[in-house]
Structure formats: structure tokens, C-alpha cells
Design a protein around this motif. Structure first.
Motif, PDB file in Angstrom:
ATOM      1  N   ASP A 163      67.310  46.203  23.689  1.00 41.63           N
ATOM      2  CA  ASP A 163      67.312  45.400  22.463  1.00 41.63           C
ATOM      3  C   ASP A 163      68.758  45.190  22.043  1.00 41.63           C
ATOM      4  N   ILE A 164      69.248  43.955  22.101  1.00 43.57           N
ATOM      5  CA  ILE A 164      70.642  43.677  21.758  1.00 43.57           C
ATOM      6  C   ILE A 164      70.748  42.883  20.450  1.00 43.57           C
ATOM      7  N   THR A 165      69.708  42.979  19.627  1.00 43.42           N
ATOM      8  CA  THR A 165      69.715  42.275  18.346  1.00 43.42           C
ATOM      9  C   THR A 165      70.760  42.875  17.409  1.00 43.42           C
ATOM     10  N   TYR A 166      71.451  41.999  16.703  1.00 47.03           N
ATOM     11  CA  TYR A 166      72.409  42.426  15.673  1.00 47.03           C
ATOM     12  C   TYR A 166      71.578  42.824  14.452  1.00 47.03           C
ATOM     13  N   LYS A 167      71.347  44.120  14.276  1.00 46.10           N
ATOM     14  CA  LYS A 167      70.371  44.597  13.283  1.00 46.10           C
ATOM     15  C   LYS A 167      70.885  44.529  11.848  1.00 46.10           C
ATOM     16  N   THR A 168      72.148  44.852  11.652  1.00 49.03           N
ATOM     17  CA  THR A 168      72.715  44.868  10.294  1.00 49.03           C
ATOM     18  C   THR A 168      74.073  44.182  10.280  1.00 49.03           C
ATOM     19  N   TYR A 169      74.358  43.543   9.156  1.00 47.88           N
ATOM     20  CA  TYR A 169      75.645  42.876   8.986  1.00 47.88           C
ATOM     21  C   TYR A 169      76.350  43.493   7.785  1.00 47.88           C
ATOM     22  N   THR A 170      77.616  43.832   7.967  1.00 48.20           N
ATOM     23  CA  THR A 170      78.410  44.396   6.884  1.00 48.20           C
ATOM     24  C   THR A 170      79.461  43.374   6.459  1.00 48.20           C
ATOM     25  N   SER A 171      79.418  43.009   5.173  1.00 48.56           N
ATOM     26  CA  SER A 171      80.339  41.998   4.652  1.00 48.56           C
ATOM     27  C   SER A 171      81.742  42.574   4.501  1.00 48.56           C
ATOM     28  N   THR A 172      82.701  41.689   4.190  1.00 51.10           N
ATOM     29  CA  THR A 172      84.087  42.144   4.009  1.00 51.10           C
ATOM     30  C   THR A 172      84.226  43.082   2.817  1.00 51.10           C
ATOM     31  N   SER A 173      83.251  42.998   1.910  1.00 50.74           N
ATOM     32  CA  SER A 173      83.290  43.885   0.732  1.00 50.74           C
ATOM     33  C   SER A 173      82.650  45.241   1.017  1.00 50.74           C
ATOM     34  N   GLY A 174      82.061  45.378   2.232  1.00 46.93           N
ATOM     35  CA  GLY A 174      81.448  46.648   2.594  1.00 46.93           C
ATOM     36  C   GLY A 174      79.951  46.706   2.360  1.00 46.93           C
ATOM     37  N   THR A 175      79.360  45.608   1.880  1.00 48.45           N
ATOM     38  CA  THR A 175      77.907  45.561   1.644  1.00 48.45           C
ATOM     39  C   THR A 175      77.180  45.352   2.968  1.00 48.45           C
ATOM     40  N   THR A 176      76.112  46.129   3.189  1.00 44.94           N
ATOM     41  CA  THR A 176      75.341  46.050   4.431  1.00 44.94           C
ATOM     42  C   THR A 176      74.043  45.285   4.195  1.00 44.94           C
ATOM     43  N   PHE A 177      73.738  44.367   5.092  1.00 41.92           N
ATOM     44  CA  PHE A 177      72.517  43.566   4.999  1.00 41.92           C
ATOM     45  C   PHE A 177      71.679  43.805   6.260  1.00 41.92           C
ATOM     46  N   SER A 178      70.403  44.088   6.048  1.00 38.75           N
ATOM     47  CA  SER A 178      69.487  44.346   7.157  1.00 38.75           C
ATOM     48  C   SER A 178      68.779  43.065   7.582  1.00 38.75           C
ATOM     49  N   LYS A 179      68.699  42.856   8.860  1.00 40.79           N
ATOM     50  CA  LYS A 179      68.008  41.667   9.385  1.00 40.79           C
ATOM     51  C   LYS A 179      66.570  41.586   8.876  1.00 40.79           C
ATOM     52  N   ASP A 180      65.831  42.659   9.004  1.00 44.68           N
ATOM     53  CA  ASP A 180      64.415  42.636   8.625  1.00 44.68           C
ATOM     54  C   ASP A 180      64.243  42.343   7.139  1.00 44.68           C
ATOM     55  N   ASN A 181      65.117  42.915   6.294  1.00 45.33           N
ATOM     56  CA  ASN A 181      65.013  42.669   4.847  1.00 45.33           C
ATOM     57  C   ASN A 181      65.343  41.223   4.501  1.00 45.33           C
ATOM     58  N   ILE A 182      66.352  40.675   5.152  1.00 42.17           N
ATOM     59  CA  ILE A 182      66.746  39.289   4.867  1.00 42.17           C
ATOM     60  C   ILE A 182      65.648  38.322   5.280  1.00 42.17           C
ATOM     61  N   ILE A 183      65.077  38.509   6.482  1.00 37.93           N
ATOM     62  CA  ILE A 183      64.017  37.616   6.959  1.00 37.93           C
ATOM     63  C   ILE A 183      62.761  37.751   6.098  1.00 37.93           C
ATOM     64  N   GLN A 184      62.461  38.965   5.664  1.00 34.26           N
ATOM     65  CA  GLN A 184      61.285  39.189   4.838  1.00 34.26           C
ATOM     66  C   GLN A 184      61.421  38.477   3.490  1.00 34.26           C
ATOM     67  N   SER A 185      62.621  38.459   2.951  1.00 36.15           N
ATOM     68  CA  SER A 185      62.844  37.812   1.654  1.00 36.15           C
ATOM     69  C   SER A 185      63.005  36.300   1.785  1.00 36.15           C
ATOM     70  N   ASN A 186      63.415  35.830   2.958  1.00 33.37           N
ATOM     71  CA  ASN A 186      63.605  34.396   3.172  1.00 33.37           C
ATOM     72  C   ASN A 186      63.219  34.074   4.610  1.00 33.37           C
ATOM     73  N   GLN A 187      61.970  33.614   4.795  1.00 34.88           N
ATOM     74  CA  GLN A 187      61.442  33.389   6.141  1.00 34.88           C
ATOM     75  C   GLN A 187      62.117  32.219   6.857  1.00 34.88           C
ATOM     76  N   ASN A 188      62.808  31.368   6.118  1.00 33.03           N
ATOM     77  CA  ASN A 188      63.500  30.235   6.731  1.00 33.03           C
ATOM     78  C   ASN A 188      64.936  30.562   7.126  1.00 33.03           C
ATOM     79  N   TYR A 189      65.344  31.789   6.852  1.00 34.48           N
ATOM     80  CA  TYR A 189      66.714  32.164   7.158  1.00 34.48           C
ATOM     81  C   TYR A 189      66.874  32.369   8.665  1.00 34.48           C
TER      82      TYR A 189
END
Length: 269
Positions: A163-189
Motif C-alpha cells: 500500500d503506497i497511499t499517502y495516508k496523512t498530509y502535514t501542512s507547513t504550520s504542522g497540522t496533520t490531515f488524514s486521508k480517510d477523514n478528509i474524504i469522509q467529510s467531503n466525498q468530492n475531494y
């Protein structure tokens, strides 16, 4: 003349020798008869002629023939044995079917063609998985994209799945975003889409990262298989398409601009 024993390992040879001696004796008896007839009735004398010498020479000639026949048989035996143990052709081609198991339990059927030590992908059956796939330039590796979970799977030449999916993204401010949480909140993302190989170790794909607002721009991201490093190439547009490989590199179309990217990330128009 003693009868040979059937239990002797020389039985066949002794039988042949016994028959040969019988023939020689018959021959000598005939010769003796002729000798007596010629000597007595015709008065001819055979000085220096020995029947023992004649028998010896006959036996020697027979032994020579037997030895020659034995060597000939051995040569035939060796040839037959050599043919029966001929090594298989290393370049023989065959197919192997592998069930590539994804993280959610689904399986994709991959058929490899094996020729010598080289394994190449012959065909891919997504087997009900809603997604797409892309085969590497060497035809040895495979990327499977699962649309529902926006996951990327790498399948190597032996059918092993990573599995080579990019699971989490960390912004320049240090905030971490989870792929599953983002897609769940916005299915068109679009977290990731349309992955394609540049070479066997480099994959590019489309993503809306690094933004989570209402922007419609999409970016081309690049990842390497070995070290799983992810980078935004900053190639972006409202409409982004990743097409096939060319001599210049992989073709990327952003709105009305066409670019070609190499494996190292460099681009040309």
C-alpha cells in the motif's frame, strides 16, 4: 564343457562362448573330414598346418567381433542416456496467475509471463474492484488505484502487494490531515487519482493537496516506490490530465498547456 549356471552374472557371455565353441568344434570336425579325404584319397600333405592354431585364430577373431559389438552398444547407451537427461530450455516461456490481495480483502488477478529469469505482466483482471491500473515501462510492476477509498497499491514482479497511499498530509504550520477523514467529510475531494508510472520506481498522480478549501485547482504529485517520498511538483491547473509515456517523458496536460516530465521531476514543453 561345463554347463553355465543361470545364477552367474556372466551367464549370457558363457552361453555365447559355449555356442561359439560348439560351432568351432563342428567346423574343425568338418575340416578334419576334408583333410582326411584329401590326404588319403588325393595324397596331398598339409605340412605345418595345426588345427589347434586354426581354432585359436578363429576364437581370437570372434573375440575381436564381440569386443567391437560391446563398444558399439556402450556408445549407443551413452547417447541414449545423454538424451534422456537433457536439461530443460532456460528460455522456455510459461504463464503464472497470481491473486494480488489488496488491504480491504479484495483480489486483483495478475497473469505473468515467465521466460527464463524474466517475469513480465501479461494481463490484469481487476476482478470487480472499482478502479484502474497502470503497468510500469518494464512490464514487471503494477499500480492499482481503488477509487472508493482513493488508495494506491504497488504490485511487484512476484505479485507482492504494498500500500503506497499517502495516508496523512502535514501542512507547513504542522497540522496533520488524514486521508480517510478528509474524504469522509467531503466525498468530492480528490486526495489522489490517476496514478501512472514514469519509470519502475517513480509514480505521478493528481491531487487537490495542499488545499482543503473551495479551490478547484489540482496538482501533480510525484512519489518514489523505494523510499515512499511524496512531493508536490507544483504543476497545477483547473483541468489536469496525466497521459502516457513518450520519448520526452510522461505527458501532462494542465488546461491548455502540455508538458513532459522525467523520472527526476524535470519538465520540458
Amino acid at each position: 564343457m561345463a554347463r553355465p549356471s543361470i545364477f552367474s552374472n556372466q551367464y549370457d557371455r558363457q552361453v555365447r562362448r559355449r555356442k561359439r565353441r560348439k560351432k568351432i568344434i563342428v567346423f574343425l570336425v568338418c575340416c578334419l573330414g576334408i583333410y582326411l579325404v584329401v590326404k588319403i584319397y588325393l595324397g596331398i600333405n598339409f605340412n605345418g598346418v595345426s588345427f589347434k592354431n586354426i581354432a585359436t585364430k578363429l576364437e581370437q577373431e570372434q573375440n575381436k567381433k564381440e569386443a567391437a559389438n560391446k563398444k558399439s552398444s556402450e556408445r549407443v547407451s551413452k547417447t541414449t542416456k545423454g538424451n534422456s537427461t537433457t536439461k530443460p530450455n532456460k528460455n522456455e516461456s510459461k504463464d503464472q496467475v497470481v491473486n494480488a490481495k489488496l488491504a480491504d480483502g479484495k483480489q486483483v488477478i495478475v497473469t505473468y509471463n515467465i521466460s527464463g529469469n524474466v517475469r513480465k505482466i501479461k494481463s490484469v483482471n481487476l476482478n470487480g474492484v472499482d478502479g484502474e491500473y497502470n503497468i510500469s515501462p518494464s512490464s514487471q510492476n503494477l499500480i492499482i488505484y481503488e477509487k472508493a477509498g482513493q488508495n494506491m497499491y504497488y504490485v511487484d514482479a512476484n505479485g507482492n502487494v504494498s500500500d503506497i497511499t499517502y495516508k496523512t498530509y502535514t501542512s507547513t504550520s504542522g497540522t496533520t490531515f488524514s486521508k480517510d477523514n478528509i474524504i469522509q467529510s467531503n466525498q468530492n475531494y480528490i486526495w489522489c487519482a490517476s496514478p501512472k508510472f514514469i519509470d519502475d520506481n517513480t509514480v505521478v498522480y493528481i491531487s487537490q493537496l495542499p488545499w482543503f478549501d473551495n479551490r478547484t485547482d489540482k496538482y501533480v504529485w510525484r512519489t518514489t516506490i523505494k523510499d515512499k517520498a511524496y512531493a508536490n511538483t507544483n504543476i497545477h491547473g483547473n483541468d489536469v490530465k496525466i497521459n502516457g509515456m513518450t520519448d520526452k517523458g510522461i505527458e501532462i496536460v494542465t488546461d491548455t498547456t502540455t508538458q513532459y516530465m522525467k523520472a527526476d521531476g524535470t519538465t520540458t514543453n
